[in-house]
Scaffold this motif. Structure first.
Motif: not given
Lengths: 464, 464, 464
Positions: C73-79, C223-228, C264-270, C283-286
């Motif tokens: 999670g943390f590792g791939f988020l930072m790729t 990075a989406m691997i890490g996010t998910l 949902l609110t992240t997608f909305a604001i983004s 935004h989606i990643q974080n």
């Protein structure tokens, strides 16, 4: 010129629907007794001696596996297109996150509503069922991938979850059919729902986007992440809501075996069909999973290990042939554009699974199941205590028809709604392109340091 | 000109063997009592009060972790080559899916055959053991990666699983050695099996494929997916078939610690060995895992947390030195071409693990284990009730020799079989190339839209 | 010219610290009673009838999920950076593997030290807590990503774990605050620790590395691997150390819902914030994860499903606005360079989570929790048996301040230490570049076979 600007519509849909969810959850949803702080009282009342009897410990590992299938499995399976990986994994994320909330409500009203308090009480099994419901919509997304806007996907999910909950209620409660892994409820419904929408939204000039309608080397490797997590965790999917004990145990074994068999026949047909026997990644990414789809209905039945292998054997063949023959045929002759080939991965194996379920149910016997085992497996209790296995087989077959009707009927309706020119979908020459809905990073080729560090590369040991 | 066409041989092997599996499963394999619908009767007979006592709930989470290691762990670890990622993850998928079926049969005949009914009864523990058996063959695949055809891999797996089952029976049943995580049974056997095959199949002109014998930036990141899933889930691997309770608990702790220590020494040696202290991805991807291999035998022993750290400490050093010194030496002087460096990751740490296991077994005592704990850990029951710990230590050492002999002997035999010029393997100048067995997508550089969307890029906020 | 050579310092730090760990573990650490071979005696003494009551079976699945979050999670988020993927996932691996050992000791001294024997007894819960402690340091790493050397990261982790253990002791033991998922203990502390270090290490000419300070298409997918994996397993994170039964169950449900709402609110604001409504991967990643952070403190409280949705709703908005407005502002005006935007993902949602925890604690009642449930949830036992819920709310608020003070104070101290010019960090024009600390493979563009196999491509069916 089509307007693909979703700057108003997407935030509006996300906000309004999320606010609606909060209000509806406030009115209707509470923790069930196993998740409520009154659990220590419940334990005393029901003479439960150990916390380990909390359903959480029976189902949480399966739930997490299912959760991974929904978000990483489906998400990464849809990253295979060369320039639609953001859309594949990103929109999958969006509609799954919305869908599961709506599913908790819809399924709750049909299955978990307490008539006295008017509340839906949710626990771990509800979360699994919500993920299952979302899976139906994500299957439908597979047919539409790259051709619709995120707003259309949200609408598709809203209606998809609603239809799913009704169909599920009819199949599981009224017909009292068994469908633990959802060959019918999830896969047949989801696939025909998506295919019908795709048929209604037929794009005659989609060939204008052909340059983007394929994979590149690394996007195929990304898609294998999705394939493998779906493949590995499918035993958890099919066993997640089986009854405790041998039911979950048997469902996991059956699915494990069926999946293994479909890998071999997929490789065989893929190799057989190509010049010089070369394998096609599209087949490996998809048809290997058909064995899991087809074991959905009969997962907890006493189909025996060799029965599971036979199911997987057939599915790998049928599904790979679908990619070779049916998908081009459907696009050309039936005007159904099926981006991910969900007809091959979900529709046909789902039907096969429904048929296998009906036959194995109709031939179940006290000798094979033991009297108590038969009652447990088919839930022959209450109003259904006197139902015979042959009757059960007939109801299983009827359930397939219900799933099919809901999929096609619902898809036609929703397809018409999605044809309104207000949803911000792209033109035919602009499909499969993340550029439409995503801020894209500058391209890889333009990184200056590549040149720079290549100069340093002479220092590297060339033998490594 | 070598013929790499596998259009007849690969489908033939897949079909014939899968049909054989179905027939053999039909004759021999049934659900065990915990997965059979008669479970409710079994519960009454054996006075089991709760479904949670079904072995499924003790072992299923570990099983799923092991399953991920086999398919994603090994699969993605082998995607590091720049143009053999399809082959790495794809052939891994194929041979694992075949191998686990054959392993259920072979291991079943040796371990779970009921002499009265003639049936093999399978449950969750059999699935774990089948995955373990497959791991041995996947280790061997690591030495052969990029140099053999998929048909050769299927043959290698058929014999590998067979040899494994015999070796495992000798080690676990006849010698009554303990090897919960398979340092000997899996890693020593698998590594020497693969290395010997590689030695027999020596390719003198492999340097002609040198252009493809390396990674690119993103293929190294893909390989890290494999590394991390192997690393994270190794505690489950080593504890999966330990006895319930403290055995599984202790094995997980020991493996967790050993792995952590080998990460630090791997980074240290990797940095120490390179100009300017630069780290090498090959080391990080592989040697960090050595601690898990070496804790396989002694996983459930009372080696104490610091003992586990010492094991991991040593393994990280030994394994990284292997990559730096031994792999080039073996290729040059011993004519063993070891693509993934399995000698460093599996063979040496496996031997170390076997030695650690023998020593810690020989020095076990009632004081440390408690009398009952000693009996549980070493299974000193039945014919082995009177065995002393020193005798146990000697048998542990003997087990290592058995694993070694089976690996080298079996590898020599199978290597000779694989040398027949009928298997469709590529020429020396065409190794490590997916183009031989896979339909490849057009290349990334040729995507026209890249140019197109770069024109749009001016709209993007340059500060983000 | 700055010297980025870490050939002496990195191996020295790794070796010396790993040897220190071995010695300290030898002196202090043993298995706890549930992992010790004396468990069969313990069972008799404590009248435990089944092995399934071993805490291992309650917590191991959650532990493995947390473990995946830490490393993948943390590792791939930072790729996500175009040329810092090796550093992101590799250094994450290194410091987590070191940090968890040191955390077992530090936390052990504060929480698990037996005053009679002088030993720390470790079991599965200690491993989870060690992973939690490491998470704090990995959050801090997010602010420093690409700007510090691995040696600095090791020093940062050494101090970070130490500070964490003290802070955790004050918050959980002295203040007796509840913080199951660590909104305060992990996220507030970790974020302000990292931000303060980044402020002390301010690089005025970092814009010189701007060419590398962004993503490419495939690094965003990595990075989406890490996010998910973070997103999917966060319910396990927040429930991992809750008390058995309804506590774990409720924490999982609350976190699941909160996370869904923040998507949902992240997608909305983004979408709302960009030209033509285009979504931003950052935004989606974080920001989609903010709902998990904010449910950390109140995870096991009776916040009700709609309460969890409201928390996630707010967090998605706050966090996305942070990326849009605050990160640029902080860099420009406050001279805080925050590579991953941890202020938006961890600091602000952490504070929000602390506030939610304080309020929901202060308003807890016997009616909602049941008397016994209230005692279980807030652990009102021993010295704290008479504490009122309003007092508890005040102590929750105080705990936030403690976390903040430790983060900022500790960060200032450690930042000063890291400013010494001895640690091998790169110059301002050489940040975000793996070339500094890693042997890089030759670049993708230079693969000759691409041209070669394109010639073969004419054999491929162009319709596929």
């Amino acid at each position: 010129m089509v307007n693909t600007n979703v700057r108003v519509s997407l935030p509006a849909v996300c906000f309004v629907w999320q606010v609606a969810m909060i209000i509806l959850f406030g009115v209707f949803v509470r923790y069930d007794k196993e998740a409520d702080a009154h659990w220590s009282e419940t334990k005393k009342e029901e003479n439960i001696t150990s916390n380990v009897e909390n359903d959480f410990y029976y189902r949480y590992p399966s739930f997490q596996d299912v959760h991974v299938m929904i978000f990483v499995g489906f998400g990464f399976l849809m990253t295979f297109l060369k320039r639609y990986s953001f859309g594949g994994v990103g929109f999958n994320f969006l509609i799954a996150a919305f869908g599961l909330q709506w599913a908790l409500l819809m399924q709750g009203w049909f299955h978990s509503l307490d008539p006295v308090t008017g509340y839906i009480y949710i626990g771990i099994e509800n979360l699994i069922n919500a993920d299952f419901c979302v899976a139906g919509c994500l299957i439908a997304f597979g047919a539409l991938l790259g051709k619709v806007s995120p707003v259309q996907l949200m609408v598709m999910t809203l209606f998809g979850v609603t239809l799913y909950a009704v169909e599920e209620y009819i199949i599981l409660n009224l017909l009292h059919a068994i469908d633990a892994g959802g060959s019918m409820v999830i896969h047949i419904f989801g696939a025909y729902y998506g295919l019908t929408i795709s048929w209604v939204l037929y794009r005659p000039n989609l060939h204008q986007s052909k340059r983007l309608h394929g994979s590149v080397y690394h996007s195929d490797v990304f898609a294998m992440i999705g394939t493998l997590f779906l493949w590995m965790y499918w035993p958890s999917f099919n066993s997640a809501i089986c009854y405790h004990g041998d039911g979950q145990h048997r469902a996991a074994i059956n699915t494990y075996l069926s999946l293994a068999a479909s890998v071999l026949t997929t490789f065989a047909i893929s190799s057989l069909s190509a010049k010089r026997g070369k394998l096609d990644m599209v087949h490996i990414q998809n048809a290997t999973l058909a064995g899991g789809v087809a074991m959905g209905t009969a997962a907890e039945f006493m189909i025996q290990p060799y029965g599971a292998l036979i199911v997987g054997f057939c599915c790998g063949i049928v599904s790979t042939f679908g990619y070779l023959v049916l998908t081009p045929f459907m696009e050309k002759c039936l005007k159904i554009q099926d981006t991910c080939g969900i007809h091959n991965l979900h529709a046909m194996p789902g039907v096969l699974g429904g048929v296998v379920g009906a036959i194995t149910a109709a031939t179940a016997s006290n000798a094979v199941y033991s009297p108590e085992g038969l009652i447990n497996t088919f839930d022959f209790q209450g109003n259904f205590a006197t139902r015979s296995v042959t009757t059960q087989g007939a109801y299983q077959a009827a359930a397939m028809c219900v799933a099919l009707i809901f999929g096609i009927g619902g898809g036609a309706l929703v397809g018409l709604i999605l044809r309104f020119p207000i949803w911000g979908d792209a033109e035919d020459d602009n499909c499969f392109d993340d550029e439409v809905y995503w801020e894209l990073p500058e391209d890889e080729e333009s990184i200056p340091p590549i040149l720079e560090y290549n100069n340093h590369m002479v220092t590297k040991n060339p033998d490594m």
